[in-house]
Design an enzyme around this catalytic site. Structure first.
Site, PDB file in Angstrom:
ATOM      1  CB  CYS A   2      -8.888  19.060  11.452  1.00 26.85           C
ATOM      2  SG  CYS A   2      -9.720  20.289  10.184  1.00 26.85           S
ATOM      3  NE  ARG A  30      -3.852  16.174  11.773  1.00 22.37           N
ATOM      4  CZ  ARG A  30      -3.147  15.011  11.717  1.00 22.37           C
ATOM      5  NH1 ARG A  30      -1.858  14.509  11.369  1.00 22.37           N
ATOM      6  NH2 ARG A  30      -4.583  14.161  11.119  1.00 22.37           N
ATOM      7  CD1 TRP A  78      -6.603  22.497   4.707  1.00 22.76           C
ATOM      8  CD2 TRP A  78      -8.317  21.138   4.122  1.00 22.76           C
ATOM      9  NE1 TRP A  78      -6.750  22.784   3.619  1.00 22.76           N
ATOM     10  CE2 TRP A  78      -7.341  21.976   3.413  1.00 22.76           C
ATOM     11  CE3 TRP A  78      -9.342  20.779   4.107  1.00 22.76           C
ATOM     12  CZ2 TRP A  78      -8.092  21.517   2.253  1.00 22.76           C
ATOM     13  CZ3 TRP A  78      -9.895  20.134   2.753  1.00 22.76           C
ATOM     14  CH2 TRP A  78      -9.044  20.753   1.412  1.00 22.76           C
ATOM     15  CG  ASN A 105      -8.728  15.272  11.223  1.00 23.25           C
ATOM     16  OD1 ASN A 105      -9.506  15.857  10.169  1.00 23.25           O
ATOM     17  ND2 ASN A 105      -8.326  14.504  11.383  1.00 23.25           N
ATOM     18  N   GLY A 106     -12.454  15.406   9.925  1.00 23.68           N
ATOM     19  CA  GLY A 106     -13.018  14.562   9.357  1.00 23.68           C
ATOM     20  C   GLY A 106     -14.613  15.199   8.542  1.00 23.68           C
ATOM     21  CD  GLU A 488       8.556  16.177  -5.289  1.00 19.19           C
ATOM     22  OE1 GLU A 488       7.192  15.983  -5.525  1.00 19.19           O
ATOM     23  OE2 GLU A 488       8.506  16.700  -4.227  1.00 19.19           O
ATOM     24  CE  LYS A 492       7.228  19.955  -2.822  1.00 13.95           C
ATOM     25  NZ  LYS A 492       6.951  18.295  -2.630  1.00 13.95           N
ATOM     26  CD  GLU A 495       3.577  20.948  -3.082  1.00 17.83           C
ATOM     27  OE1 GLU A 495       2.748  20.356  -1.856  1.00 17.83           O
ATOM     28  OE2 GLU A 495       4.476  20.063  -3.213  1.00 17.83           O
ATOM     29  CG  HIS A 511       4.900  13.486 -29.614  1.00 13.35           C
ATOM     30  ND1 HIS A 511       4.548  13.242 -30.294  1.00 13.35           N
ATOM     31  CD2 HIS A 511       5.769  12.835 -28.879  1.00 13.35           C
ATOM     32  CE1 HIS A 511       5.434  11.942 -30.527  1.00 13.35           C
ATOM     33  NE2 HIS A 511       6.684  12.107 -30.118  1.00 13.35           N
ATOM     34  CE  LYS A 614       4.122  16.610   5.848  1.00 10.96           C
ATOM     35  NZ  LYS A 614       5.052  17.181   4.631  1.00 10.96           N
TER      36      LYS A 614
HETATM   37  C1  F6R Z   1       3.396  17.134  -2.219  1.00 15.39           C
HETATM   38  C2  F6R Z   1       2.766  16.600  -1.257  1.00 15.39           C
HETATM   39  C3  F6R Z   1       1.510  16.076  -1.381  1.00 15.39           C
HETATM   40  C4  F6R Z   1       1.221  14.453  -0.052  1.00 15.39           C
HETATM   41  C5  F6R Z   1       0.117  13.543  -1.240  1.00 15.39           C
HETATM   42  C6  F6R Z   1       0.485  12.106  -0.408  1.00 15.39           C
HETATM   43  O1  F6R Z   1       4.737  18.556  -1.655  1.00 15.39           O
HETATM   44  O2  F6R Z   1       2.943  16.841   0.168  1.00 15.39           O
HETATM   45  O3  F6R Z   1       1.261  15.698  -2.611  1.00 15.39           O
HETATM   46  O4  F6R Z   1       2.480  14.216  -0.998  1.00 15.39           O
HETATM   47  O5  F6R Z   1      -1.116  13.802  -0.631  1.00 15.39           O
HETATM   48  O6  F6R Z   1       0.686  12.362   1.153  1.00 15.39           O
HETATM   49  P1  F6R Z   1       0.929  11.098   1.911  1.00 15.39           P
HETATM   50  O7  F6R Z   1       2.083  10.639   0.981  1.00 15.39           O
HETATM   51  O8  F6R Z   1       0.668  11.630   3.137  1.00 15.39           O
HETATM   52  O9  F6R Z   1      -0.332   9.903   1.571  1.00 15.39           O
END
Ligand code: F6R
Length: 619
Positions: A2, A30, A78, A105-106, A488, A492, A495, A511, A614
């Site tokens: 949010c 966000r 969100w 927010n929260g 990673e 990516k 997502e 394994h 985010k």
């Molecule tokens: C993946 C991504 C998430 C963040 C995770 C931690 O692309 O963005 O997996 O890495 O939510 O977020 P931060 O680094 O803000 O604590």
């Protein structure tokens, strides 16, 4: 999760709405499942809110414009409690006269019991949200106190959980009253106007002077004043700071998407994170390290806590820090750490890694570790955010604002910061690698240029992604520091392209995972450079042969000049040569680019993938 914006300005024209909509545009990363605004003007409180992306709200406002106003609040959501519908979108109105509006927010964790109380008292609810409980409580408190600030002080102490609340009232058109607990809130200081935002991006187009609110604080902004108190009404101070980046840094800069721009920002993200860390004699300096050298010499264990991409940066760090310092390093997912009875004491260094500095799981893990007596160091990209503020020391990454929901440049900057930390500890504690710190810093200094060179060679990766738009599953294999890179790469792809993807340690293949290989299965293999100790290069080349023999389509990421891979690769993506521990700064780049273009080829929203936000500020 949010985004919240508030504005109080001098003029009764469209300023407030424009400022708030602009802020929401910058904060949309966000949360983007609904959005809304509330204005206060001569007509009282006017509002509009819509499910879906901000564009829906914008269209609604174009169709039925609100009247001019100098005071406004806005929200991009969100969803947590209550689905993403028009009714559940913020703002929420309190009382029956619709004179009070709130954005939040929260999560208000005790909202069920509070709601039951309000229902008993005859309050009628219009939404399914926890937020409306706060709006109704504020409206009732206002009826008693006749003052929005007083109403806020009487309500916040009854709320549990995480909240940033912004409230406006028709009878107090010159102010926004806000409160924060466990969710972020920053004040932007203007001249004759003031701003509120979940982060500075909300108002960076207007001012760089910011004040970060502390835990359990209330702020009242008017055009000419900013007054902060604690929840009991005692005067309090926020933390003032100047934002070092400007509005352009939070714009696309000619790229189609923020993610593409941020991938291309990576040479700078790494370079800027390295800046100012070396003394003229070549030794390492860490100005923000406020844990004493004596304490750091006594550390006998490091636990890295983080989530998602940041946790993968931590996994890369484990290899490097253990190698350079011989201190045992464990990487724990923040949400698991708290509940596994962690072994932590005053000789444990907890290193949290977080781009946003707001991730609730990581914040709670840091708090837990502190309560157990550990020293806490935060590696963070967001100045003034909660996790660094609550840690004993901070090592900021300087990636600049990361707007695309999927993390890219922050990952590279986090890995860089972890290297710096490892080298710093090695230098401080002596041992066989103390002298090597300078050499490695020199090698790190060469990385930005190598990343830039690599970025110039991504056309083939884009083509491969274009061919693979119908692919249903992709596997990634890596070994040593290539293993977190494989994870990673898979993250990516999940997502951004919404396809099944898994990252494995190449040695684990036999394994179990090798059973997944069937003709045509695409597999990316991150091959360690030929100089990697313990013959790892040879071993991974054997892994490629094993899967190729079973029909896999092998897409190999290898160092320039590594001809050993050629016979077994359907595709080779070359990366510049680098010392083995530093390779992730390069090998992850093609995987980011691949995910970006596969998502684009599928016509998906690269910057705002479905179901994500985010900053994950709820547990
Ligand atoms: C993946 C991504 C998430 C963040 C995770 C931690 O692309 O963005 O997996 O890495 O939510 O977020 P931060 O680094 O803000 O604590």
């Amino acid at each position: 999760m949010c985004g919240i914006v508030g504005y109080v300005g001098p003029r009764s024209d469209d300023t407030a709405l424009n400022v708030v909509m602009e802020g929401l545009t910058r904060l949309e990363y966000r949360g983007y499942d609904s959005a809304g605004v509330a204005l206060v003007n001569g007509n009282g409180v006017e509002w509009e809110k819509r499910a879906g992306k901000l564009a829906n709200l914008r269209n609604a406002l174009d169709e039925a414009p609100l009247h001019a106003s100098a005071t406004a609040i806005g929200h991009t959501r969100w969803a947590t409690h209550g689905g993403p519908t028009d009714l559940n979108a913020h703002p929420h109105l309190g009382g029956t006269t619709d004179k009070l509006a709130v954005v939040h927010n929260g999560i208000i964790e005790n909202f069920h019991s509070l709601k039951a109380e309000l229902l008993e008292a005859g309050v009628q609810f219009r939404s399914e949200t926890d937020t409306e409980v706060a709006a109704q409580m504020l409206a009732r408190a206002y009826d008693v106190t006749g003052d929005l600030y007083a109403a806020m002080t009487s309500v916040v102490n009854r709320l549990e959980g995480a909240f940033t609340l912004l409230a406006v009232h028709a009878d107090a058109p010159d102010r926004v009253v806000a409160a924060r607990r466990n969710s972020p809130l920053v004040v932007g200081l203007g001249e004759g106007e003031n701003f509120l935002g979940s982060d500075v991006a909300a108002f960076i187009g207007y001012t760089r002077n910011a004040v970060e609110l502390g835990q359990d604080q209330i702020v009242v902004i008017t055009p000419d004043s900013v007054e902060i108190t604690d929840f009991d009404g005692n005067p309090a101070q926020g933390k003032a700071y100047e934002v070092t980046w400007d509005a352009a840094a939070a714009e696309k800069g000619g790229y189609d998407t923020f993610m593409e721009k941020e991938i291309h920002d990576q040479p700078h993200a790494v370079g800027d994170t390295l800046l100012g860390r070396t003394a003229p004699d070549g030794s390492l300096l860490l100005d923000e390290m406020s844990i004493s050298e004596d304490v750091l010499r006594q550390i006998d264990r490091i636990t890295i806590i983080a989530c998602g991409t940041s946790a993968y940066a931590g996994m890369v760090a484990k290899y490097a820090i253990e190698h350079w310092t011989r201190i045992p390093v464990e990487v724990a997912l923040a949400h698991e750490f708290r509940y596994c009875d962690p072994i932590v004491n005053d000789r444990t260094l907890i290193v949290s890694i977080s781009q946003s500095g707001e991730t609730m799981d990581t914040l709670m893990a840091v708090r837990h570790a502190r309560a157990l007596g550990a020293r806490t160091l935060s590696i963070c990209n967001t100045h003034g955010s909660t996790i660094p503020r609550e840690s004993d020391a901070v090592l900021y990454t300087h990636a600049g604002p990361e707007i695309a929901v999927a993390s890219t440049k922050a990952f590279l900057a986090q890995i860089t910061a972890c290297y710096i930390l490892g080298l710093y500890l090695a230098q401080l504690r002596g041992g066989s690698f103390a002298e090597d710190a300078r050499t490695v810093m020199g090698q790190l200094a060469e990385m930005p240029e190598k990343i830039a060179t690599l970025l110039g060679t991504m056309d083939r990766v884009k083509e491969i992604a274009g061919f693979m738009a119908d692919t249903r599953s992709v596997l990634f294999l890596g070994r040593n520091v290539g293993y977190p890179v494989a994870m990673e790469g898979a993250l990516k792809l999940k997502e951004l392209a919404y396809i099944h993807a898994e990252g494995f340690a190449a040695g684990e293949l036999k394994h179990g995972p090798i059973a997944l290989i069937e003709p045509g299965q695409p597999v990316f293999i991150i091959v360690p450079g030929p100089d990697t100790p313990h013959d790892l290069h040879k071993k991974v080349v054997s892994n490629i042969q094993e899967i190729r023999a079973r029909g896999a389509r092998t897409i190999v990421i290898a160092e320039e000049g590594d001809t050993d891979v050629i016979p077994f690769a359907d595709e080779v993506i070359w990366v510049p040569q680098a010392p083995p521990l530093l390779e992730p700064l390069l090998t992850v780049v093609p995987l980011q680019v691949f995910a970006l273009y596969l998502s684009t080829a599928k016509g998906l929203d690269v910057d705002q993938p479905r179901n994500l936000a985010k900053s994950v500020t709820v547990e």
